[in-house]
Design a protein around this motif. Structure first.
Motif, PDB file in Angstrom:
ATOM      1  N   ASN A 121      19.244 -13.258  -8.398  1.00  0.00           N
ATOM      2  CA  ASN A 121      17.546 -13.478  -8.345  1.00  0.00           C
ATOM      3  C   ASN A 121      17.283 -14.383  -7.426  1.00  0.00           C
ATOM      4  N   ARG A 122      16.819 -14.431  -5.488  1.00  0.00           N
ATOM      5  CA  ARG A 122      16.354 -15.210  -5.521  1.00  0.00           C
ATOM      6  C   ARG A 122      15.737 -15.158  -4.350  1.00  0.00           C
ATOM      7  N   CYS A 123      15.730 -15.625  -3.306  1.00  0.00           N
ATOM      8  CA  CYS A 123      14.686 -14.804  -2.540  1.00  0.00           C
ATOM      9  C   CYS A 123      15.086 -16.042  -0.890  1.00  0.00           C
ATOM     10  N   HIS A 124      14.813 -15.470  -0.210  1.00  0.00           N
ATOM     11  CA  HIS A 124      14.932 -16.207   1.702  1.00  0.00           C
ATOM     12  C   HIS A 124      14.220 -15.348   2.820  1.00  0.00           C
ATOM     13  N   CYS A 125      14.192 -16.407   3.424  1.00  0.00           N
ATOM     14  CA  CYS A 125      13.454 -16.342   4.327  1.00  0.00           C
ATOM     15  C   CYS A 125      14.355 -16.009   5.579  1.00  0.00           C
ATOM     16  N   PHE A 126      14.388 -14.815   6.241  1.00  0.00           N
ATOM     17  CA  PHE A 126      14.830 -14.874   7.374  1.00  0.00           C
ATOM     18  C   PHE A 126      13.861 -15.767   8.875  1.00  0.00           C
ATOM     19  N   ALA A 127      12.626 -16.254   8.030  1.00  0.00           N
ATOM     20  CA  ALA A 127      12.088 -16.426   9.808  1.00  0.00           C
ATOM     21  C   ALA A 127      12.005 -18.203   9.931  1.00  0.00           C
ATOM     22  N   CYS A 128      12.291 -18.571   8.372  1.00  0.00           N
ATOM     23  CA  CYS A 128      12.173 -20.007   8.490  1.00  0.00           C
ATOM     24  C   CYS A 128      13.289 -20.510   8.174  1.00  0.00           C
ATOM     25  N   GLY A 129      14.938 -19.529   7.603  1.00  0.00           N
ATOM     26  CA  GLY A 129      16.072 -20.357   6.586  1.00  0.00           C
ATOM     27  C   GLY A 129      16.003 -20.664   5.096  1.00  0.00           C
ATOM     28  N   ASP A 132       3.432 -17.667   7.583  1.00  0.00           N
ATOM     29  CA  ASP A 132       3.848 -16.671   7.703  1.00  0.00           C
ATOM     30  C   ASP A 132       2.366 -15.394   7.792  1.00  0.00           C
ATOM     31  N   ARG A 133       2.603 -14.579   8.578  1.00  0.00           N
ATOM     32  CA  ARG A 133       1.944 -13.715   8.704  1.00  0.00           C
ATOM     33  C   ARG A 133       2.063 -11.895   8.196  1.00  0.00           C
ATOM     34  N   HIS A 134       3.518 -11.852   8.326  1.00  0.00           N
ATOM     35  CA  HIS A 134       3.868 -10.700   8.409  1.00  0.00           C
ATOM     36  C   HIS A 134       5.008 -11.373   6.492  1.00  0.00           C
ATOM     37  N   PRO A 135       4.854 -10.436   5.575  1.00  0.00           N
ATOM     38  CA  PRO A 135       6.333 -10.607   4.754  1.00  0.00           C
ATOM     39  C   PRO A 135       7.686 -10.935   5.203  1.00  0.00           C
ATOM     40  N   SER A 136       7.957 -12.147   5.397  1.00  0.00           N
ATOM     41  CA  SER A 136       9.341 -12.901   5.917  1.00  0.00           C
ATOM     42  C   SER A 136      10.164 -12.931   5.287  1.00  0.00           C
ATOM     43  N   LEU A 137       9.694 -13.308   3.638  1.00  0.00           N
ATOM     44  CA  LEU A 137      10.544 -13.745   2.406  1.00  0.00           C
ATOM     45  C   LEU A 137      10.706 -12.359   2.072  1.00  0.00           C
ATOM     46  N   THR A 138      12.363 -12.472   1.716  1.00  0.00           N
ATOM     47  CA  THR A 138      13.200 -10.973   0.963  1.00  0.00           C
ATOM     48  C   THR A 138      13.028 -11.141  -0.430  1.00  0.00           C
ATOM     49  N   LEU A 139      13.064 -11.332  -1.635  1.00  0.00           N
ATOM     50  CA  LEU A 139      13.549 -10.886  -2.619  1.00  0.00           C
ATOM     51  C   LEU A 139      14.171 -10.181  -3.130  1.00  0.00           C
ATOM     52  N   TYR A 140      15.704 -10.931  -3.737  1.00  0.00           N
ATOM     53  CA  TYR A 140      16.666 -10.332  -4.370  1.00  0.00           C
ATOM     54  C   TYR A 140      16.252 -10.329  -5.153  1.00  0.00           C
ATOM     55  N   GLU A 141      16.965  -8.678  -6.589  1.00  0.00           N
ATOM     56  CA  GLU A 141      16.772  -8.933  -7.300  1.00  0.00           C
ATOM     57  C   GLU A 141      17.651  -7.588  -7.783  1.00  0.00           C
ATOM     58  N   ARG A 142      19.591  -8.625  -7.977  1.00  0.00           N
ATOM     59  CA  ARG A 142      20.743  -7.187  -8.578  1.00  0.00           C
ATOM     60  C   ARG A 142      21.223  -8.144  -9.193  1.00  0.00           C
ATOM     61  N   THR A 143      22.327  -7.464 -10.405  1.00  0.00           N
ATOM     62  CA  THR A 143      23.023  -8.118 -11.163  1.00  0.00           C
ATOM     63  C   THR A 143      23.941  -8.949  -9.830  1.00  0.00           C
ATOM     64  N   ASN A 144      23.426 -10.414 -11.091  1.00  0.00           N
ATOM     65  CA  ASN A 144      23.968 -11.839 -10.420  1.00  0.00           C
ATOM     66  C   ASN A 144      23.467 -11.899  -8.878  1.00  0.00           C
TER      67      ASN A 144
END
Ligand SMILES: [Zn+2]
Length: 348
Positions: free
Chosen positions: A60-68, A46-58
């Motif tokens: 706390n995880r990450c997901h990459c929209f480029a590779c799934g 990954d050359r660009h930041p593609s991984l999204t970090l979710y940190e909300r109530t209930n």
């Protein structure tokens, strides 16, 4: 027979450690994007930041929209260092002070892999003294400005932006616009010539193409032949640390910034240099500032859309001033055109 060391981990507690904290501790650089964070994905190249970090109530995880791929705090830690589930838990518990129950001896503490940073190109900067030798108000733009503003005002603004004069081939008095970064390094020098004839319809408008002195001097052997110059520096960037509280006005051309600085000196004027340079990387030095964006008439829509994706970076306000002020026939209209209308050049 020896038993393999084993520990019990409270995985519920581990997976509740804020995922942005885990990512940072592993060495990731995080960028805010609205209510989430972005970083480079460890599941793919990954050359660009593609991984999204979710940190909300209930959540706390990450997901990459480029590779799934993606997952929990433990998944991220395992993937990052290529660890087993046990190694990841061992490191997380140690790092975030979560007690464990040990059985059959001590599990060794693993060391996380270092995040590889993308290699930065090594740029050539133009020596300060090469610019210092050019600084003057004898250039074609300052000659035009002297007919609209007082010489003292022109000299003061030209001095802040370190405008210069350059004679090249058959054209004298090119205006030198230095791109100096926030650390005071001269990234490149753009030269442009302006029509100085007060009765001309093109008065104070460029009448020849622009040139970059960096590449010209490299060709002439005054700088290294293979020199690479930083092209993503804002014009006026060096003034940002000098006036940390001042409101910023962001325009396209350096000429617009100079006109703006003369007509509306309460704002700090900076320019992208061209339409396409409205990029996060270029605008980074504006972080956290109040910024009034004044696109040229032909860029209002494109700039409005781009700025909408960078709301986290600075407090941007977009002005459709050039649309409202433009005569209906003028497809291209910028803030300098407006200021020039107010200050008819004196015909002497
Ligand atoms: Zn990915």
């Amino acid at each position: 027979m020896m038993n393999t060391p084993y520990e019990h981990y409270d995985t519920r507690r581990i997976n509740a450690i804020p995922i942005t904290g885990v990512a940072q501790r592993l060495g990731y650089e995080l960028k805010r994007a609205g209510s989430v964070w972005k970083t480079r994905c460890p599941w793919h190249e990954d050359r660009h930041p593609s991984l999204t970090l979710y940190e909300r109530t209930n959540e706390n995880r990450c997901h990459c929209f480029a590779c799934g791929k993606g997952g929990s705090v433990i998944d991220l830690t395992m993937q990052h260092s290529g660890w087993t589930f046990q190694e990841a838990c061992r490191w997380l518990c140690n790092e975030f002070c979560i007690p464990t129950t040990q059985e059959h001896g001590h599990v060794p503490l693993p060391v996380p892999k270092r995040v590889e940073k993308p290699a930065e190109p090594t740029y050539t900067y133009i020596p300060q003294e090469m610019l210092a030798g050019l600084v003057s108000v004898d250039n074609s733009l300052c000659q035009c400005l002297m007919r609209m503003f007082t010489p003292a005002a022109v000299e003061s603004v030209a001095g802040e932006y370190l405008l210069g004069t350059y004679n090249y081939r058959d054209i004298d008095e090119y205006t030198v616009f230095p791109n100096i970064d926030a650390r005071g390094r001269v990234c490149n020098l753009k030269i442009q010539h302006y029509d100085t004839e007060p009765s001309s319809l093109r008065f104070a408008h460029s009448d020849a193409g622009c040139l970059w002195l960096g590449s010209l001097w490299a060709k002439e052997g005054r700088l290294a032949k293979d020199a690479e110059f930083r092209s993503d520096c804002l014009f006026g960037e060096h003034l940002l640390p000098r006036y940390p509280m001042q409101k910023v006005a962001l325009v396209e051309s350096p000429k617009n910034a100079i006109f703006g600085a003369l007509a509306f000196p309460r704002m700090l004027w900076v320019a992208t240099g061209n339409k396409g340079a409205l990029k996060r990387r270029v605008l980074q030095p504006l972080q956290g500032r109040d910024v009034l964006v004044i696109p040229d008439r032909d860029a209002i829509q494109a700039w409005t859309e781009t700025i909408a994706t960078m709301r986290d970076l600075a407090n941007f306000v977009i002005s459709d001033f050039c649309e409202r002020q433009a005569p209906s026939c003028a497809e291209k209209f910028d803030i300098a055109d407006y200021i020039q209308q107010l200050r008819q050049p004196m015909p002497f």
